[in-house]
Scaffold this motif. Structure first.
Motif, PDB file in Angstrom:
ATOM      1  N   ARG A  54       0.972  -1.313   0.051  1.00 52.37           N
ATOM      2  CA  ARG A  54      -0.049  -0.099   0.020  1.00 52.37           C
ATOM      3  C   ARG A  54       0.880   1.283  -0.236  1.00 52.37           C
ATOM      4  O   ARG A  54       0.658   2.280  -0.628  1.00 52.37           O
ATOM      5  N   GLU A  55       1.867   1.294   0.777  1.00 50.53           N
ATOM      6  CA  GLU A  55       2.653   2.587   0.904  1.00 50.53           C
ATOM      7  C   GLU A  55       3.550   2.601  -0.545  1.00 50.53           C
ATOM      8  O   GLU A  55       3.511   3.758  -0.955  1.00 50.53           O
ATOM      9  N   GLN A  58       0.790   4.013  -2.796  1.00 53.44           N
ATOM     10  CA  GLN A  58       0.552   5.338  -2.567  1.00 53.44           C
ATOM     11  C   GLN A  58       2.030   6.416  -3.132  1.00 53.44           C
ATOM     12  O   GLN A  58       1.321   7.399  -3.815  1.00 53.44           O
ATOM     13  N   THR A  59       2.938   5.943  -3.139  1.00 57.48           N
ATOM     14  CA  THR A  59       3.943   6.793  -3.529  1.00 57.48           C
ATOM     15  C   THR A  59       3.857   6.643  -5.034  1.00 57.48           C
ATOM     16  O   THR A  59       3.903   8.099  -5.492  1.00 57.48           O
ATOM     17  N   SER A  61       1.206   6.723  -6.775  1.00 58.39           N
ATOM     18  CA  SER A  61       0.042   7.770  -6.934  1.00 58.39           C
ATOM     19  C   SER A  61       0.531   9.106  -6.685  1.00 58.39           C
ATOM     20  O   SER A  61       0.296  10.086  -7.751  1.00 58.39           O
ATOM     21  N   THR A  62       1.099   9.450  -5.869  1.00 57.14           N
ATOM     22  CA  THR A  62       1.783  10.708  -5.392  1.00 57.14           C
ATOM     23  C   THR A  62       2.605  11.346  -6.588  1.00 57.14           C
ATOM     24  O   THR A  62       2.536  12.603  -6.851  1.00 57.14           O
TER      25      THR A  62
ATOM     26  N   ARG B  12     -10.325   9.208   1.370  1.00 62.93           N
ATOM     27  CA  ARG B  12      -9.381   8.408   2.099  1.00 62.93           C
ATOM     28  C   ARG B  12      -8.878   9.249   3.575  1.00 62.93           C
ATOM     29  O   ARG B  12      -8.789  10.220   3.270  1.00 62.93           O
ATOM     30  N   ALA B  14      -6.264   9.104   5.028  1.00 59.22           N
ATOM     31  CA  ALA B  14      -5.135   9.564   4.765  1.00 59.22           C
ATOM     32  C   ALA B  14      -4.968  10.806   4.058  1.00 59.22           C
ATOM     33  O   ALA B  14      -4.204  11.583   4.413  1.00 59.22           O
ATOM     34  N   ASP B  15      -5.744  11.036   3.225  1.00 63.68           N
ATOM     35  CA  ASP B  15      -5.649  12.332   2.461  1.00 63.68           C
ATOM     36  C   ASP B  15      -6.015  13.381   3.369  1.00 63.68           C
ATOM     37  O   ASP B  15      -5.744  14.418   3.077  1.00 63.68           O
ATOM     38  N   GLU B  55       0.442   6.266   5.970  1.00 59.92           N
ATOM     39  CA  GLU B  55       0.279   6.469   4.523  1.00 59.92           C
ATOM     40  C   GLU B  55       0.338   8.214   4.394  1.00 59.92           C
ATOM     41  O   GLU B  55       0.686   8.524   3.449  1.00 59.92           O
ATOM     42  N   GLN B  58       3.961   9.219   4.557  1.00 62.94           N
ATOM     43  CA  GLN B  58       4.611   8.611   3.131  1.00 62.94           C
ATOM     44  C   GLN B  58       4.346   9.867   1.960  1.00 62.94           C
ATOM     45  O   GLN B  58       5.126  10.188   1.314  1.00 62.94           O
ATOM     46  N   THR B  59       2.883  10.296   1.874  1.00 67.12           N
ATOM     47  CA  THR B  59       2.748  11.180   0.894  1.00 67.12           C
ATOM     48  C   THR B  59       3.051  12.736   1.078  1.00 67.12           C
ATOM     49  O   THR B  59       3.710  13.137  -0.101  1.00 67.12           O
TER      50      THR B  59
END
Lengths: 238, 238
Positions: A54-55, A58-59, A61-62, B12, B14-15, B55, B58-59
């Motif tokens: 998932r991490e 996520q990366t 995606s960013t 999410r 996280a967002d 998460e 991470q973002t």
DNA sequence: TGTGCATTTTTGTCATACCAAATTGAAATG
DNA sequence: CATTTCAATTTGGTATGACAAAAATGCACA
């Protein structure tokens, strides 16, 4: 199993995954437009936990390599210059808050557009000229409607970014308008100002028609300096 | 307070955290240079699980707002134009692999530097001129050493990005050299080519000394077109 | 006061579980 | 045969708990 001893203890497992996916996306193993494998499948094939998967996703995606809408499978994104712009969005927003930030970006824009009008004066073909003419007419017709004037204003400038036929440029224009619009829109907008700006656009267009890059650059700088003064006054930037 | 019912089921968790942190970083609640709170503390104060916290962090890291070395607490990063450039890195690398990608970026660079030499011809002060002169001398002295010539070549161009005194520009130069260097370095490099390039630099410098923007732009375009032809031949780009 | 070491935090990772939404595929319908 | 419906299954989002290893902390000691 096969060998997967890559825990450097200095690098995150997720980062490894990210580079692997980046490679696979670039070399086409993961095709554009297709979704990534399910998370549970990825964790099996790489021998990592779902947390790590998932991490990594996520990366990606960013970074703009995949499009990860919530609840949907992440889809490999089409490589585009707009994705690059999008990736800087949040950082730029922060830059705009530091002293002189807006000014610096605006000056960069002036420099770019000065180069663009010079280029347009030298290289614009009939097609471009026609579109500029149309944009200018729309702009004039909207003088009394500040909202529409704002839009046609942007449209006029956009044509300048299309003349060199370099796909990098239009997204840059888009980025400028996105980033600066929140400031731009706060400046006083009334038919009088609109008229001044229309006249400026008009002069730029004429200079391009006359194939006079110096005049075009001069007209553009005059136009954007005027605009900058508006923005500056609204914000009392130094 | 304790109530945090904001799960839209479309967004999410996280967002949400990310936007909260972005705001807090911008308004200074989270001071630059200071570490973020421990993950367990964050999860308590926001009522989310550690998964979500991680998460989010991470973002933030990928976006360049915090500096998250493995095993260390993420530190709020100094807002800088280099962070913005860094954020686009991976996307740009991908763009360079699409047909015409290198060409488009190189053309953008030509356009930028053309504008820069014009600006230098008009506005460079004694200080800048002195630095250009020094860079040019270093460049000449390195003609026989292709590696050092490459470095002094970059240094010469860098001065151009420093003339307008806009902090956005040097990181852009850095980005160009980073992104294009892998291609650039593959082109044939020998004293003969170096000499040609030195002569080109020299002509650019002279035009700036003479305060002749047209000549400066012409010299620069000639120089970079030559360079592009080298790159193109190495890659057989159309 | 400065230093080395033992203790406590904290991060990185894993495993498991649950819910809700998306996907799938079969059944029903026209 | 194409289309719709709907239930079963898959999958993503989140929570919880656990553990090793590295970092931060504080204390005893010199």
């Amino acid at each position: 199993m096969t060998e997967e001893r890559n825990q450097d203890a200095r690098t995150r497992a997720a980062d490894n995954l990210v580079s692997i996916f980046e490679r696979q996306i670039i070399d086409g193993t993961l095709a554009v437009g297709k979704p990534l494998p399910p998370e549970r499948e990825i964790m099996q094939s790489f021998g990592v936990s779902r947390t790590v998967v998932r991490e990594a996703v996520q990366t990606l995606s960013t970074k703009g390599l995949v499009d990860a809408r919530p609840r949907f499978r992440p889809v490999v994104r089409t490589p585009g210059y707009d994705a690059a712009i999008e990736a800087v969005g949040s950082v730029v927003n922060r830059l705009l808050t530091v002293p002189g930030g807006v000014r610096n970006l605006f000056e960069l824009r002036i420099m770019m557009e000065a180069a663009l009008v010079r280029d347009a004066a030298l290289n614009a073909d009939k097609n471009h000229v026609a579109r500029m003419k149309q944009a200018l007419a729309d702009n004039e017709a909207a003088i009394s409607d500040s909202q529409r004037f704002f839009e046609t204003d942007i449209a006029f400038h956009r044509v300048l970014y299309e003349v060199p036929d370099n796909p990098v440029l239009p997204p840059i224009h888009q980025a400028y308008t996105d980033w600066l619009s929140s400031h731009w829109t706060r400046m006083p907008r009334d038919p009088e100002h609109n008229h001044v700006n229309y006249r400026a656009h008009s002069r730029i267009f004429e200079s391009i028609l006359f194939r006079d890059p110096d005049a075009a650059e001069l007209a553009l700088r005059y136009h954007l300096d005027y605009a900058w003064n508006q923005v500056r006054q609204t914000f009392a930037e130094p």
